[in-house]
Design a protein around this motif. Sequence first.
Motif, short mmCIF file in Angstrom:
data_model
loop_
_atom_site.label_atom_id
_atom_site.label_comp_id
_atom_site.label_asym_id
_atom_site.label_seq_id
_atom_site.Cartn_x
_atom_site.Cartn_y
_atom_site.Cartn_z
N SER A 135 -29.11 35.93 7.73
CA SER A 135 -27.97 36.28 6.91
C SER A 135 -28.19 37.53 6.07
O SER A 135 -29.33 37.92 5.80
N ILE A 138 -23.91 36.76 3.18
CA ILE A 138 -23.55 35.34 3.26
C ILE A 138 -24.79 34.54 2.88
O ILE A 138 -25.59 34.11 3.72
N LEU A 164 -23.44 28.91 9.49
CA LEU A 164 -22.90 29.38 8.21
C LEU A 164 -23.68 28.74 7.06
O LEU A 164 -23.66 27.53 6.88
N PRO A 169 -14.69 29.95 5.49
CA PRO A 169 -13.81 30.72 6.37
C PRO A 169 -12.35 30.58 5.90
O PRO A 169 -11.93 29.50 5.48
N THR A 173 -12.41 28.20 12.60
CA THR A 173 -13.27 29.03 13.46
C THR A 173 -13.58 28.34 14.79
O THR A 173 -14.44 28.81 15.53
N ILE A 184 -15.03 35.40 5.84
CA ILE A 184 -15.77 34.37 5.10
C ILE A 184 -15.78 34.79 3.63
O ILE A 184 -16.26 35.87 3.29
N ALA A 201 -16.82 35.51 10.43
CA ALA A 201 -17.14 34.77 11.65
C ALA A 201 -16.66 35.65 12.80
O ALA A 201 -15.48 36.00 12.86
N TYR A 218 -22.06 34.49 12.51
CA TYR A 218 -21.68 34.72 11.11
C TYR A 218 -22.35 36.02 10.66
O TYR A 218 -23.55 36.07 10.44
N SER A 220 -22.74 39.41 8.30
CA SER A 220 -22.52 39.89 6.94
C SER A 220 -23.31 41.16 6.68
O SER A 220 -24.36 41.40 7.30
#
Length: 263
Positions: A135, A138, A164, A169, A173, A184, A201, A218, A220
């Motif tokens: 990540s 997120i 996640l 979300p 999803t 998200i 997502a 996911y 970010s």
Amino acid sequence: MSQPRPDLAPDADLSRAEMESLQREIADAAVFEDDVSFDPTTLSNPLEATASGGEPPVVVGIDQSFLTNDEGEQDRALSAVVATCGGEVIERVSAITPLEIPYVPGFLSFREGAPILAALAKLSVDPDLLLFDGSGRIHFRQAGIATHIGVVRDVPSVGVAKSLLCGTPVEDTDELPAGTKIAIESNARVDAPDGTLLGYAVQTRQYDSPNRYINPLYVSPGHRVGPETAADIVLALASSYKLPEPVRLADRYADDAKPGLGG
């Protein structure tokens, strides 16, 4: 490869409170907006960059595997780094360091950051972008492994996670068609105002079947990349597989490098 912020490097000897404090400092230092040296739209067509007089960016995928001791316990992390340019692999390096702490959600960089930094130090090329299996924003304190290492190295970075960690979300999803992006947003589990856009997502691939479905990734921003650009980068680089190609290659290299090392 230089390390402009060694003071922010992950340290497994810190207490949990100290780790959380460092992550908040990392999040404050991170830039969750576009500050890249290349046109992200050329990633899906490297010839476009060449035709316009530029060079395709060097995109580096990063993944981890783990080695076991004689008792069958995981005791070392192997970080695999694959540098690509124009869709071609130009360098592969790896590094192995002891695992000093167990896995705890939200503290991945303190467990796996040392071998990643060691492997990145071996690269002879300068990355324009780092893609992590993990990540970025997120994250409970907006400082996942992509953000942490991206800030330490001050290189644009993106986190690509298979599950996640936190956030909500804005739409369902499940069973998304390929190419779909669902925002998200932060919730009470994140150190950010509710509704802050953390990432997307991203449905890179989907089965052409009513009975089988691929879950989204996911995605970010880690550092110096905005959330929309991060999602578009992953879509551009996931041409034939669910994972973006540099991360998929790093995942494969992480397995290839294990034989004979206790894996």
